[in-house]
Design an enzyme around this catalytic site. Structure first.
Site, PDB file in Angstrom:
ATOM      1  N   LYS A 196      50.493  45.526  48.068  1.00  0.00           N
ATOM      2  CA  LYS A 196      51.462  44.578  48.211  1.00  0.00           C
ATOM      3  C   LYS A 196      51.160  43.658  46.837  1.00  0.00           C
ATOM      4  CE  LYS A 196      52.240  46.564  51.986  1.00  0.00           C
ATOM      5  NZ  LYS A 196      51.733  46.197  53.383  1.00  0.00           N
ATOM      6  N   TYR A 220      51.127  42.991  61.819  1.00  0.00           N
ATOM      7  CA  TYR A 220      51.606  44.247  61.024  1.00  0.00           C
ATOM      8  C   TYR A 220      51.753  45.364  62.038  1.00  0.00           C
ATOM      9  CZ  TYR A 220      51.887  48.170  57.630  1.00  0.00           C
ATOM     10  OH  TYR A 220      52.237  49.083  56.854  1.00  0.00           O
ATOM     11  N   ARG A 249      32.401  59.403  46.325  1.00  0.00           N
ATOM     12  CA  ARG A 249      32.738  58.756  47.595  1.00  0.00           C
ATOM     13  C   ARG A 249      31.644  57.413  47.807  1.00  0.00           C
ATOM     14  NH1 ARG A 249      30.500  60.778  51.737  1.00  0.00           N
ATOM     15  NH2 ARG A 249      31.069  62.911  51.250  1.00  0.00           N
ATOM     16  N   ASP A 299      43.708  39.135  58.055  1.00  0.00           N
ATOM     17  CA  ASP A 299      44.610  40.114  57.382  1.00  0.00           C
ATOM     18  C   ASP A 299      45.170  38.925  56.272  1.00  0.00           C
ATOM     19  OD1 ASP A 299      46.345  41.460  55.800  1.00  0.00           O
ATOM     20  OD2 ASP A 299      46.835  42.750  57.567  1.00  0.00           O
TER      21      ASP A 299
END
Ligand SMILES: *Cc1c(COP(=O)(O)O)cnc(C)c1O
Length: 397
Positions: free
Chosen positions: A197, A100, A48, A172
């Site tokens: 994407k 979004y 992590r 973004d």
């Protein structure tokens, strides 16, 4: 790093493995690392906190944005969440209103409940941001090109308004990718990506990234990353890295095909309006030229005839697949009102210009003639529906 984009995409963070010479960084599929001494300070202690496969990708994405630091996440939403962790109760955010759907949802349904306030403005007029600023505004949140209406926000102007107010400017950059737009160079403080994407580009993995230049911001965001988790697994990092190597090549074709498709749509009688920053009548066409290297691979349009026509379009879309998401090699189309933006209340949606006949295309890498043939067939079939049905309420004008 002063080398070209492709060289960075292929080599940054990708030095041959020190131990084996492997030219591709190994997938370190491990949760933890053996330590050699008690109370030591090992480079890696737990995945992590750090994993070499993830670090290779973080270094690479930072380099694509000409920035110092990258942080990778299990999804674009967890990247957005990481940035929102900078906020405290009583803080205020000004965000663009054409956003979004998932970002709108995390703002209004999750962070609002922790006492953080959001104001949504039409950011294509930067003065609207200035007007919305308050003493407690911590973040100005932009998405450009926006989803799904492909509005363009002047990053330079908005970032300088944010800076004057002592707020951070977040962009973004998912739709543009670092190949088309480098928001940090235009004055933004933080860039977020859904690597799901274009960066990955093959519709087979979820991921997100946050990129910053400031050491101080990096330290805070790194702390949140380790504290919250939502880090990507090494296999996913490997896949995204593999996708990035061909980002420039893919983007060039996405952009070229999208231009042709936008032109075809603009001439089709069943199309009411085309949203594409590459069209000279797009209201922010000049701003797009000033801050982007090309116009991207997403084209949206309003189909005449509302929902019924959209259903006809769906039945005849051929190789265009009805699906959420975008930026992959396969061409996809979606109906934002019932899909990506279903979380947005209908009246808010209509007010923001997302009518019932809105369709968003993610133009893939198939042969353009095949894409055009199937698109035209679907549009023509939707037209039959329009002829048969009288105009309905709720159809966007
Ligand atoms: C998809 C997307 C996100 C969210 O990313 P996920 O990887 O789906 O969590 C955020 N912003 C934009 C612009 C997106 O297109």
């Amino acid at each position: 790093m002063s080398t070209g984009f492709n060289t960075r995409a292929i080599h940054l963070g990708q030095e041959p493995d020190a131990q084996s010479g492997a030219v591709i960084p190994p997938i370190y599929q491990t949760s933890t690392y053996g330590q050699t001494e008690v109370g030591g300070d090992p480079t890696y202690c737990y995945s992590r906190t750090g994993n070499p496969t993830r670090e290779a990708l973080e270094k690479n994405i930072a380099g694509l944005e000409n920035a110092k630091h990258g942080l990778c996440f299990a999804s674009g939403m967890s990247a957005i969440n990481n940035v929102l962790n900078l906020l405290s109760a009583g803080d205020h955010v000004v965000a663009c209103n054409d956003l979004y759907g998932g970002a709108y949802r995390i703002f209004t349904k999750l962070y609002a409940k922790f006492g953080i306030e959001f104001t949504f403005v039409d950011a294509t007029q930067p003065t609207n941001i200035r007007t919305a600023l308050r003493k407690n505004t911590r973040i100005v949140w932009l998405e450009t090109p926006s989803n799904p209406l492909l509005r363009i926000t002047d990053i330079r102007a908005c970032a300088s308004i944010a800076r004057e107010a002592g707020a951070l400017c977040v962009v973004d950059n998912t739709f543009a990718t670092p190949y088309l737009q480098n928001a940090l160079q235009l004055g933004a403080d933080i860039v977020v990506h859904s690597t799901t994407k274009y960066l990955n580009g093959h519709s087979d993995v979820l991921g997100g990234a946050v990129v910053v230049d400031s050491d101080d911001l990096h330290q805070q965001l790194r702390f949140f990353q380790n504290t919250v988790g939502a880090v990507p697994g090494p296999q996913d990092c490997f896949l995204i890295q593999r996708g990035i190597k061909t980002l420039a090549l893919r983007m060039r074709q996405h952009c070229a095909s999208a231009k042709q498709i936008a032109k075809t749509l603009a001439q089709h009688p069943n199309v009411e309006h085309v949203y594409f920053p590459g069209l000279s009548d797009h209201p922010q066409h000049q701003i797009a030229i000033s801050q982007m290297n090309d116009f991207g691979g997403i084209v949206s349009f309003n189909l005449r005839g509302g929902l019924r026509a959209v259903e006809k379009f769906a039945a005849n879309a051929g190789l265009w697949t009805l699906a959420e998401s975008l930026g992959g090699v396969c061409s996809l189309w979606c109906h934002p009102p019932t899909m990506t933006h279903a979380a947005v209340e209908r009246e808010v949606r209509l007010k923001n210009g997302l009518g019932d006949g809105l369709i968003r295309l993610s133009v893939g890498l198939e042969d353009i003639d095949d894409l055009l043939a199937d698109l035209t067939k679907a549009l023509d079939s939707a037209g039959k529906e329009i002829a048969d049905t009288p105009a309905r309420e709720g159809v966007l004008v």
